[in-house]
Design a protein around this motif. Structure first.
Motif, PDB file in Angstrom:
ATOM      1  N   ARG A   1     -40.310  -5.287  62.911  1.00  0.00           N
ATOM      2  CA  ARG A   1     -40.643  -5.976  61.725  1.00  0.00           C
ATOM      3  C   ARG A   1     -41.078  -4.563  60.865  1.00  0.00           C
TER       4      ARG A   1
ATOM      5  N   GLN B   1     -33.787  -8.192  57.869  1.00  0.00           N
ATOM      6  CA  GLN B   1     -35.102  -8.614  58.453  1.00  0.00           C
ATOM      7  C   GLN B   1     -34.593  -9.755  59.649  1.00  0.00           C
ATOM      8  N   GLN B   2     -33.833 -10.627  59.450  1.00  0.00           N
ATOM      9  CA  GLN B   2     -33.665 -11.388  60.372  1.00  0.00           C
ATOM     10  C   GLN B   2     -32.767 -10.814  61.413  1.00  0.00           C
TER      11      GLN B   2
ATOM     12  N   GLU C   1     -48.973 -14.415  58.096  1.00  0.00           N
ATOM     13  CA  GLU C   1     -49.237 -13.690  57.077  1.00  0.00           C
ATOM     14  C   GLU C   1     -47.967 -13.236  56.638  1.00  0.00           C
ATOM     15  N   GLU C   2     -47.856 -12.340  55.476  1.00  0.00           N
ATOM     16  CA  GLU C   2     -46.719 -11.484  55.194  1.00  0.00           C
ATOM     17  C   GLU C   2     -45.912 -12.266  54.412  1.00  0.00           C
ATOM     18  N   ASP C   3     -45.215 -11.460  53.770  1.00  0.00           N
ATOM     19  CA  ASP C   3     -44.072 -11.986  53.080  1.00  0.00           C
ATOM     20  C   ASP C   3     -44.234 -13.208  51.894  1.00  0.00           C
TER      21      ASP C   3
ATOM     22  N   ASN D   1     -36.391 -11.622  72.842  1.00  0.00           N
ATOM     23  CA  ASN D   1     -36.574 -11.883  71.657  1.00  0.00           C
ATOM     24  C   ASN D   1     -35.979 -13.418  71.227  1.00  0.00           C
TER      25      ASN D   1
ATOM     26  N   SER E   1     -33.472  -7.953  62.877  1.00  0.00           N
ATOM     27  CA  SER E   1     -34.026  -6.899  63.501  1.00  0.00           C
ATOM     28  C   SER E   1     -35.146  -7.608  64.570  1.00  0.00           C
ATOM     29  N   ASP E   2     -35.319  -6.715  65.561  1.00  0.00           N
ATOM     30  CA  ASP E   2     -36.363  -7.007  66.533  1.00  0.00           C
ATOM     31  C   ASP E   2     -37.786  -6.660  66.184  1.00  0.00           C
TER      32      ASP E   2
ATOM     33  N   ALA F   1     -34.563 -17.553  57.970  1.00  0.00           N
ATOM     34  CA  ALA F   1     -35.781 -17.005  58.262  1.00  0.00           C
ATOM     35  C   ALA F   1     -35.994 -15.691  57.809  1.00  0.00           C
ATOM     36  N   THR F   2     -37.057 -15.346  57.157  1.00  0.00           N
ATOM     37  CA  THR F   2     -37.309 -14.115  56.714  1.00  0.00           C
ATOM     38  C   THR F   2     -38.154 -13.397  57.767  1.00  0.00           C
ATOM     39  N   LYS F   3     -39.024 -14.076  58.221  1.00  0.00           N
ATOM     40  CA  LYS F   3     -39.787 -13.659  59.017  1.00  0.00           C
ATOM     41  C   LYS F   3     -39.703 -14.421  60.395  1.00  0.00           C
ATOM     42  N   GLU F   4     -39.481 -13.399  61.655  1.00  0.00           N
ATOM     43  CA  GLU F   4     -39.520 -13.885  62.729  1.00  0.00           C
ATOM     44  C   GLU F   4     -40.815 -13.559  63.390  1.00  0.00           C
ATOM     45  N   VAL F   5     -41.489 -14.512  63.524  1.00  0.00           N
ATOM     46  CA  VAL F   5     -42.817 -14.070  64.010  1.00  0.00           C
ATOM     47  C   VAL F   5     -42.923 -14.314  65.518  1.00  0.00           C
TER      48      VAL F   5
ATOM     49  N   LYS G   1     -42.213  -3.961  53.357  1.00  0.00           N
ATOM     50  CA  LYS G   1     -41.231  -3.704  52.388  1.00  0.00           C
ATOM     51  C   LYS G   1     -42.052  -3.215  51.246  1.00  0.00           C
TER      52      LYS G   1
ATOM     53  N   LYS H   1     -33.373  -9.730  53.416  1.00  0.00           N
ATOM     54  CA  LYS H   1     -33.655 -10.888  54.371  1.00  0.00           C
ATOM     55  C   LYS H   1     -32.853 -10.676  55.582  1.00  0.00           C
TER      56      LYS H   1
END
Lengths: 793, 264
Positions: free
Chosen positions: B205, B199-200, A791-793, A268, B202-203, A679-683, B208, B196
């Motif tokens: 998702r 979320q960062q 998407e998301e957040d 990851n 974590s592997d 980053a909030t989302k790790e896509v 929330k 945040k």
């Protein structure tokens, strides 16, 4: 040369970082084990590669003898590539899904290094210690997606070792559960009449194994009745893959404040640990650039939603070698696990990940069309019957024989053939009973005191380590001006000026130019290409995350050499500009040491004109190949390798363009970094839409492919502006007396707005022509990749 | 449980502790509001009633201890996950002894007890968020790095990430799990920031669920054998002020599952 069987799986521990390794016993153990196993000596180029030892357990008492099979190959050619050996081993193992695996060896620094498939074996193994260990290189995040049971079995072997050695920490319960699956897979159903002890004491399931645990294992084993070996393996993997350290390759490092931390490379991304606590994480899609310089390792992070600029995080490794090794591991993992099929534009650096990506591997695996192969598990039925103590494994006998001639022979100790008709359904069927089993198990909690030491153990040897010795590294980004006898010197021109290469081409010169413009919707600005250049001695890897182009501007040669420092210039701003120009004169001298050449290059280099990023007109020689065929590239380079400049004193390598912008690297505190909202989302998966337009001139294209020629030089220039990255790769190849220069230019435009393809194409061609009037454009590819809305957040 | 790391598993037991009279005057408090002891006890009773009668959990009620004014907040004294119970070393010195009773109670539930003996370590269960896949430990006034390390050692199967808690008492003062893969989070800035970071790090998702008030993010999610997913949350009316004294309990899922708690 000495040939030696490879250590058993259990011993096949890939050690992590160099230095620590040295101190670590385990490393020494590996060495010892290897030596112990070095039973075969063959001075006639026969060498033995020990394929995976098929033993899953640490047979405490009989360790040294675990080698079960040896593969004796005669070396067909002096210059056999790593691939040759690796394929032989896979063939021997009957393994088709080979991309997850690799062979490693110990280098002079007692570090484990992955054998680079694209390079000559001989060049990689410098110490005459021809011992290789077959190991998992990329741990598949979801083993159930592997196509064949045999692949899962091999992965199990690795994990059993990882778990038993403590590299993969897990709780008491997990140890017991995994152990029970191992028993079931290897010995089949629990037989009531078997002596209770089962000789389990001789098998190692956990670093801190005790009676309680063995009892639990047995208890659980009973409940697995009826489960086929393949099902047991599958269950084993289902549980192992959830462990937090599954597939994480740890490296010692220090943060900016000198605090000891650990960097973990995994599927990851990059994880940062401090005393076994995760304190930060950088998902691959977040990382814009990976580089190292001396003993510093840097990653450039994509700005978060609320941030305007990219940030660079730096870590200190123990030494240059460690930094380089970490860099390679990152490049390989990033490449392999990249969600999009990365088309790597590996510029300049000799090092690149040449294998398939996971996605490609899966696709390839899905095409495997053969009946499930029978394979042998280490412990045969027989063994299981005599388990009660006898442990009469044939291990001991495995003394490899010496073979003369070209034959390959494989010797196995008593391995058992197993049937292979289990299906996924069967596996599922078992789940229920298993869960029940676990439930009952839970009622009697076993003691499992925390064991802080485990953590350290992991470090000792992490299979995922990738170290390749790159002997033939070409100095990327250097410009070497080598007036050759009879040949024209190549001069590199400053950004404005056309790359000097042209001059060199007095003779027939085929110039190929490739412009690849990739646009991506994302960043906001669309700027002109800046001409800032960056040249560093150290290597860089820019995964263009969204697009997945990889640029590796440069790489250093030998690990041993103490390199002169190069300057690294990178605009602190949004995009980086890196320019690498590489050029070489025809090389007559094949034997030269690259290292030398490089050094020299570097030194002299400073004087060089900076080709620096001619933002617009990068050219790439044919040899360097268009990014598309990354697989072939290594080869090309490999060949080029010998060349190097020694004969020509005139070779000047310029590692730094005249105008170098020095990059301000912020070594940020990890903790601080953590606080900032990255980053909030790790896509992990970037959905993209792609469109590719290719224009190819009919003309002289062929040359590139027809005969490889001798690669004389290769250089890469990368320049970046806010939303444009231009990479120029220039290669000079000598073919039958003719020198040919090929310039390949890749422009990556990142922007929000829609870019007109046609216009981009026209513009690219136009610019190319203007810049290199005397060259012809042979190919233009416009590749558009649009990231679909997340998407998301 | 169907896998070692099967998320939350099933909840079977709940551990609660009575409210001592000393709570009103001596308990550690971040705000100085009056505490209506009788009301607090009434709410607690209601809480226990819900756990035992309505949800069918086996409730282990520990007696209140007047010398431990904060003893009702059982979640801080232990972290239970799987078959293992980590007895904490609470950050507030006055609360250290709370763990003694908790320890024996958990022992009786047959859990594998791990104690935090390191004198440099502190950990309040209120800083420990278990998501079903991993742990987040808030580094707060009550919990330090060492405490988090010991927790990581106790639960080796899971990733343990640290999250700075810059404001508020505990990590779970503004968040909790609302279900598998769902984090209920307050809307304050520190809360959002912490989210945040989580979320960062974590592997995995997580979805929330943002609630207007941080305190309202204080829920207890349970996976009950017969009832499925249950979320125990402050009621609207209960919420504003009264909720403060109200839901603090701890329930241990013993047959190998999580012991989650709530608190603030």
């Amino acid at each position: 040369m000495t040939t030696a069987p490879i250590g058993p799986m259990e011993e096949c521990v890939a050690v992590e970082t160099d230095e620590e390794r040295e101190e670590r016993n385990s490393a020494t153990d590996v060495m010892k084990a290897m030596n112990r196993n070095a039973l075969i000596e063959d001075l006639n180029r026969n060498f033995v590669a020990m394929a995976i030892t098929k033993s899953h357990f640490n047979w405490k008492k009989k360790r040294p003898n675990i080698n079960l099979c040896c593969l004796n190959l005669s070396f067909p050619q002096k210059r056999a590539k790593g691939q040759f050996l690796f394929f032989k081993v896979c063939e021997h193992l009957n393994l088709m899904e080979k991309d997850y695996f690799g062979l490693f060896y110990m280098d002079n620094h007692a570090q484990t290094c992955w054998l680079d498939p694209t390079k000559d074996i001989k060049r990689q193994i410098r110490n005459n210690n021809w011992q290789f260990v077959f190991n998992v290189k990329f741990y598949p995040p979801d083993p159930s997606l592997l196509t064949e049971d045999i692949t899962r079995y091999l992965l199990c072997l690795q994990l059993r070792e990882d778990v038993a050695s403590g590299r993969l920490p897990c709780s008491f319960v997990t140890h017991a559960l995994l152990g029970s699956y191992t028993l079931q897979a290897e010995f089949g159903d629990h037989e009531p009449d078997q002596p209770r002890t089962l000789g389990l004491g001789q098998l190692t399931f956990a670093p801190n194994q005790n009676k309680d645990m063995e009892e639990k294992i047995l208890e659980l084993h009973k409940s697995l009745r009826g489960m086929t070996p393949a099902q047991a393996d599958a269950q084993f993997l289902e549980n192992a893959k959830k462990l937090s350290m599954y597939g994480v390759d740890l490296h010692h490092a220090k943060d900016s404040e000198g605090v000891d931390i650990m960097l973990g490379v995994c599927a990851n991304g990059l994880l940062v640990y401090k005393d076994r606590l995760r304190i930060n994480r950088f998902a691959w899609p977040k990382i814009l650039k990976i580089s190292y310089k001396r003993n510093n390792f840097y990653i450039k992070i994509r700005p978060g939603e609320t941030e305007q600029f990219e940030s660079t995080v730096g870590f200190k490794l123990q030494n240059h070698r460690c930094a380089k090794r970490l860099w390679k591991v990152c490049v390989e993992n990033h490449s392999f696990f990249s969600p999009t099929k990365a088309r790597f534009l590996t510029l300049g650096s000799k090092f690149r990940y040449s294998g398939r990506t996971q996605a490609q591997t899966r696709t390839a695996s899905s095409l495997i069309d053969r009946p499930a192969p029978n394979f042998q598990r280490t412990s045969s039925k027989r063994i299981s019957r005599s388990l009660d103590g006898g442990n009469t494994h044939t291990h001991a006998e495995v003394a490899p024989m010496r073979v003369h001639g070209d034959n390959i022979y494989v010797r196995h100790s008593n391995l058992m053939l197993e049937d292979h008709d289990k299906t996924q359904d069967d596996v599922l069927k078992h789940q229920a009973s298993i869960s029940q089993l676990k439930r009952s198990f839970m009622e009697a909690p076993p003691p499992s005191p925390p064991q802080p030491n485990q953590w350290e153990k992991r470090l000792t040897s992490s299979p995922a380590t990738t170290i390749l010795e790159i002997e033939e590294t070409v100095v990327v980004q250097e410009v070497s001006i080598a007036p050759k006898p009879g040949r024209v010197a190549v001069t590199a021109g400053p950004p404005a000026g056309p790359p000097a290469q042209q001059e060199a081409l007095e003779q027939e010169v085929t110039v190929g130019q490739e412009v690849v413009a990739a646009e991506e919707a994302k960043a906001a600005k669309q700027e002109s290409v800046s001409s800032e250049s960056e040249s560093e001695e150290e290597a860089e890897y820019h995964p263009n995350v969204s697009i997945c182009h990889t640029k590796i501007p440069e790489e250093e040669e030998e690990e041993e050499e103490e390199q002169a420092d190069k300057t690294a210039g990178a605009p602190p701003l949004v995009d980086e500009v890196s320019a690498a120009v590489e050029e070489s004169a025809p090389a007559d001298a094949r034997d030269e040491k690259n290292t030398e050449g490089e050094h020299q290059a570097e030194k002299d280099g400073s004087g060089e004109p900076a080709h620096a990023a001619a933002p617009n007109g990068p050219r790439v020689p044919e040899g360097s190949a268009s990014g598309a065929e990354q697989d072939q590239e290594p080869k090309v380079n490999g060949e080029a390798r010998p060349v190097e400049a020694e004969h020509r004193p005139q070779v000047i390598c310029c590692s730094e363009p005249p105008v170098v912008k020095t990059e301000m690297v912020t070594i940020s505190d990890t903790f601080a970094a953590q606080k900032t909202e990255i980053a909030t989302k790790e896509v992990p998966i970037v959905h993209t839409e792609t469109k590719t337009i290719t224009y190819e001139a009919a003309q002289l294209d062929g040359n590139g492919d027809s005969e490889p020629g001798v690669l004389m030089t290769a250089q890469t220039i990368t320049s970046e502006s806010l939303c444009t990255t231009t990479t120029t790769h220039i290669t000079k190849t000598l073919k039958g007396g003719l020198s040919e220069t090929r310039i390949e230019k890749r422009i990556v435009i990142t922007g929000d707005c829609d870019i007109d393809h046609d216009q981009a194409l026209a513009q690219a061609i136009k610019e190319a022509k203007e810049q290199h009037p005397d060259m012809s454009v042979t190919r233009v590819v416009v590749h558009k990749e649009t990231e679909l809305a997340e998407e998301e957040d | 449980m169907a896998g070692l790391m099967s998320g939350f598993g099933h909840y079977t037991h709940a551990v609660v502790r009575g409210i001592p009279a000393s709570l009103a005057k001596e308990a550690l408090r971040s705000c100085q509001a009056e505490v209506d002891l009788a009301e607090a006890r009434r709410e607690h009773e209601e809480y226990v009633e819900v756990l035992g009668t309505r949800l069918g959990l086996e409730v282990v009620e520990l007696p209140a201890d007047e010398s431990l004014p904060d003893c009702v907040f059982v979640e801080d004294a232990a972290v239970v996950c799987g078959d293992t119970a980590l007895i904490t070393r609470p950050g507030a010195e006055s609360r250290r002894r709370e763990t003694e009773t908790m320890k024996s109670a958990l022992k009786e539930l047959n859990l594998n007890i791990v104690e935090m003996t390191d004198e440099k370590a502190t950990l309040d269960g209120g800083d420990v968020l278990f998501t079903g896949r991993e742990f987040f430990v808030g580094l707060s006034k009550r919990t330090n790095q060492r405490g988090a390390e010991i927790l990581a050692d106790a639960f080796k199967d899971y990733a343990v990430s640290t999250v700075p808690v810059l404001e508020g008492l505990h990590l779970k003062s503004f968040c909790s799990m609302g279900g598998p893969g769902l984090i209920v989070i307050g809307s304050s800035e520190p809360a959002q920031k912490a989210l945040k970071i989580m979320q960062q790090m974590s592997d995995h998702r997580y979805d929330k669920l943002t609630v207007p008030d941080d305190l309202a993010a204080n829920c207890i999610y349970m996976n009950l054998p017969n009832k499925g997913h249950v979320l125990l949350h402050p009621t609207a009316e209960q919420y504003p002020e009264s909720a403060k004294e109200d839901c603090r309990g701890n329930h241990a899922g013993c047959s190998g599952l999580m012991l989650k708690s709530l608190g603030f």
